[in-house]
Design a protein around this motif. Sequence first.
Motif, PDB file in Angstrom:
ATOM      1  N   GLU A 230       0.620  -1.219   0.117  1.00  0.00           N
ATOM      2  CA  GLU A 230      -0.040   0.005   0.001  1.00  0.00           C
ATOM      3  C   GLU A 230       0.900   1.389   0.245  1.00  0.00           C
ATOM      4  O   GLU A 230       0.601   2.251  -0.578  1.00  0.00           O
ATOM      5  CB  GLU A 230      -0.988   0.062   1.095  1.00  0.00           C
ATOM      6  N   ILE A 231       2.079   1.101   0.930  1.00  0.00           N
ATOM      7  CA  ILE A 231       2.791   2.182   0.822  1.00  0.00           C
ATOM      8  C   ILE A 231       3.570   2.477  -0.302  1.00  0.00           C
ATOM      9  O   ILE A 231       3.554   3.717  -0.891  1.00  0.00           O
ATOM     10  CB  ILE A 231       3.894   2.227   1.907  1.00  0.00           C
ATOM     11  N   GLU A 232       3.860   1.425  -1.165  1.00  0.00           N
ATOM     12  CA  GLU A 232       4.576   1.517  -2.457  1.00  0.00           C
ATOM     13  C   GLU A 232       3.580   2.009  -3.543  1.00  0.00           C
ATOM     14  O   GLU A 232       3.923   2.851  -4.391  1.00  0.00           O
ATOM     15  CB  GLU A 232       4.596  -0.049  -2.928  1.00  0.00           C
ATOM     16  N   ARG A 233       2.183   1.871  -3.414  1.00  0.00           N
ATOM     17  CA  ARG A 233       1.186   2.521  -4.198  1.00  0.00           C
ATOM     18  C   ARG A 233       1.038   3.871  -4.424  1.00  0.00           C
ATOM     19  O   ARG A 233       1.240   4.581  -4.875  1.00  0.00           O
ATOM     20  CB  ARG A 233      -0.008   1.721  -4.089  1.00  0.00           C
ATOM     21  N   ILE A 234       0.788   4.451  -2.588  1.00  0.00           N
ATOM     22  CA  ILE A 234       0.594   5.623  -2.432  1.00  0.00           C
ATOM     23  C   ILE A 234       1.815   6.724  -2.694  1.00  0.00           C
ATOM     24  O   ILE A 234       1.590   7.715  -3.002  1.00  0.00           O
ATOM     25  CB  ILE A 234      -0.118   5.797  -0.972  1.00  0.00           C
ATOM     26  N   PHE A 235       2.851   6.074  -2.082  1.00  0.00           N
ATOM     27  CA  PHE A 235       4.288   6.670  -2.171  1.00  0.00           C
ATOM     28  C   PHE A 235       5.358   5.973  -3.001  1.00  0.00           C
ATOM     29  O   PHE A 235       6.289   5.616  -2.451  1.00  0.00           O
ATOM     30  CB  PHE A 235       4.932   7.027  -0.821  1.00  0.00           C
ATOM     31  N   LEU A 242      10.523  10.944  -0.324  1.00  0.00           N
ATOM     32  CA  LEU A 242      11.167  10.651   0.545  1.00  0.00           C
ATOM     33  C   LEU A 242      10.339   9.840   1.724  1.00  0.00           C
ATOM     34  O   LEU A 242       9.449  10.418   2.216  1.00  0.00           O
ATOM     35  CB  LEU A 242      12.138  11.551   1.456  1.00  0.00           C
ATOM     36  N   LEU A 243      10.359   8.646   1.776  1.00  0.00           N
ATOM     37  CA  LEU A 243       9.382   7.900   2.931  1.00  0.00           C
ATOM     38  C   LEU A 243      10.036   8.081   4.261  1.00  0.00           C
ATOM     39  O   LEU A 243      11.144   7.569   4.503  1.00  0.00           O
ATOM     40  CB  LEU A 243       9.295   6.331   2.301  1.00  0.00           C
ATOM     41  N   ALA A 264       9.948  -4.877   6.975  1.00  0.00           N
ATOM     42  CA  ALA A 264       9.062  -5.292   5.870  1.00  0.00           C
ATOM     43  C   ALA A 264       9.114  -4.231   4.792  1.00  0.00           C
ATOM     44  O   ALA A 264       9.369  -4.368   3.587  1.00  0.00           O
ATOM     45  CB  ALA A 264       7.808  -5.934   6.037  1.00  0.00           C
ATOM     46  N   ILE A 265       8.765  -3.106   5.220  1.00  0.00           N
ATOM     47  CA  ILE A 265       8.422  -1.915   4.281  1.00  0.00           C
ATOM     48  C   ILE A 265       9.968  -1.670   3.824  1.00  0.00           C
ATOM     49  O   ILE A 265      10.123  -1.301   2.698  1.00  0.00           O
ATOM     50  CB  ILE A 265       7.884  -0.663   5.099  1.00  0.00           C
ATOM     51  N   LYS A 267      12.413  -3.427   3.319  1.00  0.00           N
ATOM     52  CA  LYS A 267      12.689  -4.327   2.280  1.00  0.00           C
ATOM     53  C   LYS A 267      12.229  -4.264   0.817  1.00  0.00           C
ATOM     54  O   LYS A 267      12.841  -4.488   0.117  1.00  0.00           O
ATOM     55  CB  LYS A 267      12.373  -5.948   2.899  1.00  0.00           C
ATOM     56  N   LYS A 268      10.993  -3.996   0.959  1.00  0.00           N
ATOM     57  CA  LYS A 268      10.233  -3.941  -0.197  1.00  0.00           C
ATOM     58  C   LYS A 268      10.446  -2.296  -0.807  1.00  0.00           C
ATOM     59  O   LYS A 268      10.239  -2.406  -2.123  1.00  0.00           O
ATOM     60  CB  LYS A 268       8.660  -4.227   0.007  1.00  0.00           C
ATOM     61  N   HIS A 269      10.257  -1.407  -0.159  1.00  0.00           N
ATOM     62  CA  HIS A 269      10.284   0.004  -0.937  1.00  0.00           C
ATOM     63  C   HIS A 269      11.830   0.394  -1.368  1.00  0.00           C
ATOM     64  O   HIS A 269      12.693   0.313  -0.806  1.00  0.00           O
ATOM     65  CB  HIS A 269      10.023   1.042   0.179  1.00  0.00           C
ATOM     66  N   ARG A 270      11.642   0.546  -2.559  1.00  0.00           N
ATOM     67  CA  ARG A 270      12.832   0.863  -3.376  1.00  0.00           C
ATOM     68  C   ARG A 270      13.538   2.228  -3.540  1.00  0.00           C
ATOM     69  O   ARG A 270      14.475   2.594  -4.174  1.00  0.00           O
ATOM     70  CB  ARG A 270      12.916   0.190  -4.578  1.00  0.00           C
ATOM     71  N   GLY A 271      12.506   3.192  -2.869  1.00  0.00           N
ATOM     72  CA  GLY A 271      12.877   4.644  -2.935  1.00  0.00           C
ATOM     73  C   GLY A 271      13.778   4.924  -1.771  1.00  0.00           C
ATOM     74  O   GLY A 271      14.162   4.175  -0.829  1.00  0.00           O
ATOM     75  N   ALA A 272      13.913   6.334  -1.560  1.00  0.00           N
ATOM     76  CA  ALA A 272      14.770   6.918  -0.376  1.00  0.00           C
ATOM     77  C   ALA A 272      13.923   6.876   0.902  1.00  0.00           C
ATOM     78  O   ALA A 272      12.652   7.005   0.910  1.00  0.00           O
ATOM     79  CB  ALA A 272      15.143   8.336  -0.638  1.00  0.00           C
ATOM     80  N   ILE A 273      14.450   6.308   1.953  1.00  0.00           N
ATOM     81  CA  ILE A 273      13.713   6.033   3.001  1.00  0.00           C
ATOM     82  C   ILE A 273      14.513   6.652   4.285  1.00  0.00           C
ATOM     83  O   ILE A 273      15.966   6.545   4.519  1.00  0.00           O
ATOM     84  CB  ILE A 273      13.597   4.571   3.663  1.00  0.00           C
TER      85      ILE A 273
END
Length: 296
Positions: A230-235, A242-243, A264-265, A267-273
Amino acid sequence: MKTILVMTDFSRAAKNAAQTALNIAEHFGAALLLLHSYQLSQIMFAEPLKMDYQAIEEKAAISLEKEKDRLLKLMKTRRQAIRIRTINTIAPIAEVLYDIQQGEKVILAVMGRHKAHKSNFLFANHIHVAMRNSDCPLLILSSGTFLLHRCRINFASDLNEKDIALLESIDKIRMAFKASISIGSVMESTGLIADFGEEDRLASFQHALRKDKFSDIPFHLLTSNAIASEIERIFPPSEDNLLLLVNRNHGLLYEIFHSSHCRAIIKKHRGAILVLPELWKPGCRPQPGTGALKTI
């Protein structure tokens, strides 16, 4: 002196992270500390493998100096010189981080993440190890381009009351980088314990956001069973997204999100965190007259 710690394994992602750290260092008048840590395997064999650890350390030292020289060359066109130091060691990253933070005023730790990896590895160490042992914000970057100037900060919150206090600090980040900010409410049941205070917490959090200072912050309610997706979809990952997550201590109710789902986020999210410690408060301000951040 203010220091930005850059953890590197000399990969493309790590070099990209170092360049971004150089931008931030100039903005805040900080020094860079390049760290390479090679952790020895803890598996014991009946007949230990013959490894030339001195050769491994010497090879890493040469690579570390090359990376330092690369950054110094990039700095030639800058308005001010950034001091760059290096540490090359064979030790667990947790111990190294602890020792560095005892003697340095580290305002930010920066590290890269390999896109091909399906777990959170960085030079034989886990990202969550750095999270757990860092007293300062941790910026995690991939090999893709990330533009700090006028970035869009997307704060994924489980509506803990401490996040309202954190908003004051986050607002200072927003002003420093001329960024916009939005909040995503992360409400995922653990499946084990009913969270009867969820509705009250949501109402209280939204009431706090209606205050003049935060009234213009967009608020997204995420209700998917797969929060990472869901976060990957919204952001979605982009050059200016920047997450932002909070590394909260493990709790028995909704706070479990920030101990297990947070990883888990990541691991999945490929943008800047950007991961903030739960009790973090900014300890520095941008240099007067630095203006906008440059991109490399």
